[in-house]
Design a protein around this motif. Structure first.
Motif, mmCIF file in Angstrom:
data_model
loop_
_atom_site.group_PDB
_atom_site.id
_atom_site.type_symbol
_atom_site.label_atom_id
_atom_site.label_comp_id
_atom_site.label_asym_id
_atom_site.label_seq_id
_atom_site.Cartn_x
_atom_site.Cartn_y
_atom_site.Cartn_z
ATOM 1 N N UNK A 209 0.823 -1.263 0.083
ATOM 2 C CA UNK A 209 -0.108 0.170 0.323
ATOM 3 C C UNK A 209 0.824 1.118 -0.100
ATOM 4 N N UNK A 210 2.004 1.225 0.733
ATOM 5 C CA UNK A 210 2.712 2.469 0.816
ATOM 6 C C UNK A 210 3.415 2.713 -0.247
ATOM 7 N N UNK A 211 4.161 1.582 -1.167
ATOM 8 C CA UNK A 211 4.808 1.788 -2.187
ATOM 9 C C UNK A 211 4.186 2.127 -3.306
ATOM 10 N N UNK A 212 2.880 1.743 -3.296
ATOM 11 C CA UNK A 212 1.698 1.984 -4.529
ATOM 12 C C UNK A 212 1.367 3.433 -4.378
ATOM 13 N N UNK A 213 1.077 3.833 -3.212
ATOM 14 C CA UNK A 213 0.835 5.280 -3.041
ATOM 15 C C UNK A 213 1.975 6.293 -3.371
ATOM 16 N N UNK A 214 2.993 5.796 -3.126
ATOM 17 C CA UNK A 214 4.278 6.633 -3.480
ATOM 18 C C UNK A 214 4.602 6.379 -4.949
ATOM 19 N N UNK A 215 4.399 5.477 -5.612
ATOM 20 C CA UNK A 215 4.642 5.365 -7.132
ATOM 21 C C UNK A 215 3.562 6.067 -7.811
ATOM 22 N N UNK A 216 2.397 6.027 -7.359
ATOM 23 C CA UNK A 216 1.396 6.835 -7.891
ATOM 24 C C UNK A 216 1.348 8.186 -7.809
ATOM 25 N N UNK A 217 1.941 8.806 -6.821
ATOM 26 C CA UNK A 217 2.340 10.235 -6.434
ATOM 27 C C UNK A 217 3.543 10.602 -7.629
ATOM 28 N N UNK A 218 4.598 9.864 -7.629
ATOM 29 C CA UNK A 218 5.684 10.050 -8.676
ATOM 30 C C UNK A 218 5.306 9.970 -10.001
ATOM 31 N N UNK A 219 3.948 9.203 -10.552
ATOM 32 C CA UNK A 219 3.588 8.964 -11.627
ATOM 33 C C UNK A 219 2.307 9.226 -11.792
ATOM 34 N N UNK A 220 1.711 10.430 -12.043
ATOM 35 C CA UNK A 220 0.197 10.832 -11.877
ATOM 36 C C UNK A 220 -0.296 10.254 -13.221
ATOM 37 N N UNK A 221 0.510 10.029 -14.094
ATOM 38 C CA UNK A 221 -0.241 9.755 -15.331
ATOM 39 C C UNK A 221 -0.307 8.029 -15.401
ATOM 40 N N UNK A 222 0.250 7.362 -14.250
ATOM 41 C CA UNK A 222 0.102 5.920 -14.551
ATOM 42 C C UNK A 222 -1.474 5.331 -14.726
ATOM 43 N N UNK A 223 -1.251 4.478 -15.502
ATOM 44 C CA UNK A 223 -2.487 3.803 -16.222
ATOM 45 C C UNK A 223 -2.989 2.595 -15.611
ATOM 46 N N UNK A 242 -7.674 4.790 -1.480
ATOM 47 C CA UNK A 242 -7.425 5.776 -0.516
ATOM 48 C C UNK A 242 -6.663 7.261 -1.412
ATOM 49 N N UNK A 243 -6.552 7.097 -2.572
ATOM 50 C CA UNK A 243 -5.891 8.310 -3.314
ATOM 51 C C UNK A 243 -6.938 8.537 -4.293
ATOM 52 N N UNK A 244 -8.171 8.197 -4.327
ATOM 53 C CA UNK A 244 -9.164 8.766 -5.159
ATOM 54 C C UNK A 244 -8.756 8.303 -6.564
ATOM 55 N N UNK A 245 -8.189 7.452 -6.878
ATOM 56 C CA UNK A 245 -8.039 6.883 -8.299
ATOM 57 C C UNK A 245 -8.930 5.633 -8.739
ATOM 58 N N UNK A 246 -9.703 5.387 -8.072
ATOM 59 C CA UNK A 246 -10.664 4.229 -8.558
ATOM 60 C C UNK A 246 -11.438 4.769 -9.888
ATOM 61 N N UNK A 247 -11.153 3.911 -11.025
ATOM 62 C CA UNK A 247 -11.779 4.254 -12.161
ATOM 63 C C UNK A 247 -10.593 5.166 -13.122
ATOM 64 N N UNK A 248 -9.768 5.540 -12.463
ATOM 65 C CA UNK A 248 -8.665 6.220 -13.296
ATOM 66 C C UNK A 248 -7.337 5.276 -13.519
ATOM 67 N N UNK A 249 -6.817 4.501 -12.322
ATOM 68 C CA UNK A 249 -5.853 3.655 -12.565
ATOM 69 C C UNK A 249 -6.542 2.196 -12.457
ATOM 70 N N UNK A 250 -6.234 1.250 -13.550
ATOM 71 C CA UNK A 250 -6.830 0.028 -13.596
ATOM 72 C C UNK A 250 -5.680 -0.812 -12.606
ATOM 73 N N UNK A 251 -6.433 -1.944 -12.239
ATOM 74 C CA UNK A 251 -5.656 -2.955 -11.644
ATOM 75 C C UNK A 251 -6.141 -4.337 -12.129
ATOM 76 N N UNK A 252 -5.265 -5.327 -12.281
ATOM 77 C CA UNK A 252 -5.568 -6.712 -12.537
ATOM 78 C C UNK A 252 -4.542 -7.344 -11.289
ATOM 79 N N UNK A 253 -5.404 -7.872 -10.451
ATOM 80 C CA UNK A 253 -4.599 -8.621 -9.436
ATOM 81 C C UNK A 253 -4.012 -9.953 -9.498
ATOM 82 N N UNK A 254 -3.978 -10.396 -8.185
ATOM 83 C CA UNK A 254 -3.210 -12.032 -8.309
ATOM 84 C C UNK A 254 -3.763 -12.692 -6.974
#
Length: 319
Positions: A209-223, A242-254
């Motif tokens: 969670x912490x790493x993902x939040x930091x990466x999305x902050x560093x890469x605001x255009x992350x798809x 938590x960062x309000x990116x639902x619908x803006x950043x896609x995720x395929x999990x595992x």
């Protein structure tokens, strides 16, 4: 390829058929108890599911053979190779019928694995490729296929263009490393997709969670995101929410942790590629038992992959 969801109930339903190959003499020749030790990478909900499958197999074998068969669960508190090796070595000293191991590091665990075999304690690997040069059975999915399915699915979701990130899990773990390599290879097929960041969560949801939040902050255009372990996509999903990116950043999990399933149902993640942990535990015990009663075992047991989506989860709930 169409995949269907496999549940522990389905495994139990087919137990009598699956165990119909009891070796001649295995029921009567030996009647003493058999104890196996299951050593996962770390304390983790995914391995609880593996343990459920392992205990289901032990119960079925006990009923079928009339011989008490048990599984002892021994997990390191953190994803630490030294701690895992210590558990393996202490388990060997108790002379179990076999050890079921998900190695954290093929090289770092090598001496402990060799010691197990030298001491006459059977070794069965799960959730990982078989270590080269060791006569063991490996139980698990095609990890490259699993990573490729996730990456290709994400590529389609983002229109085959944009910046993506990969959560690496434990980079030394053979299955995590294989998924990561195949995800990168899959993304390389698309000239307009670029892997801009990789995180390392060491199988910790909080770290992911912490790493993902930091990466999305560093890469605001992350798809979009993919992961290489079961903890990673849960942490990623939490960060997206938590960062309000639902619908803006896609995720395929595992995989199929309950938290992962809720992220799919809530629309935070689109889907997940699951390697069926209950089935891995189940067949690891079957293979270990066969070895313990003197039978030859296959080199690899492929437990397959499920693609979990909101639609497939709804269909499963309706059955």
């Amino acid at each position: 390829m169409k995949r269907s969801t496999t549940t522990l109930a389905a495994l139990l339903l087919g137990a009598s058929t699956a165990l119909s190959f009891v070796p001649q003499g295995a029921r009567a020749a030996d009647t003493g108890p058999l104890r196996f030790v299951l050593v996962p990478k770390v304390v983790h909900p995914w391995f609880d599911k593996v343990n459920d499958g392992a205990r289901a197999a032990a119960d079925s074998l006990s009923q079928l053979t009339g011989r008490k068969i048990t599984v002892e669960y021994a997990a390191p508190q953190t994803a630490d190779v030294s701690a895992q090796n210590d558990i393996i070595e202490r388990s060997i000293a108790t002379h179990p019928a076999g050890i079921l191991l998900d190695p954290l590091d093929g090289k770092g665990n090598r001496a402990a694995m060799e010691e197990s075999l030298q001491q006459g304690v059977g070794l069965t690997i799960f959730d990982s490729p078989a270590p080269e040069g060791l006569d063991v059975t490996a139980v698990g999915a095609d990890f490259c296929e699993q990573g490729t399915l996730a990456a290709d699915r994400l590529a389609g979701l983002i229109g085959h263009k944009g910046a993506v990130a990969i959560m690496m899990g434990v980079p030394t773990a053979p299955n995590h490393a294989e998924r990561a390599a195949c995800e990168k290879k899959a993304f390389a097929k698309y000239p307009d997709i670029k892997v801009v960041a990789t995180g390392i969560d060491n199988d910790s949801i909080e770290t992911a969670q912490k790493q993902a939040a930091a990466i999305m902050q560093s890469h605001p255009d992350l798809a979009g995101w993919v992961a290489c372990d079961a903890a990673g996509p849960v942490g990623i999903g939490q960060a997206i929410r938590e960062n309000g990116r639902v619908g803006k950043v896609a995720e395929v999990g595992l995989d199929n942790l309950n938290d992962m399933i809720e992220l799919i149902r809530d629309g935070v993640a689109e889907s997940s590629a699951s390697s069926r942990p209950e089935m891995q535990g189940y067949w690891a015990v079957i293979a270990a038992w066969q070895k313990a009663v003197g039978q030859k075992t296959p080199k690899f047991i492929d437990t397959g992959i499920d693609i979990l989506t909101k639609a497939s989860l709804q269909a499963g709930a309706a059955r």
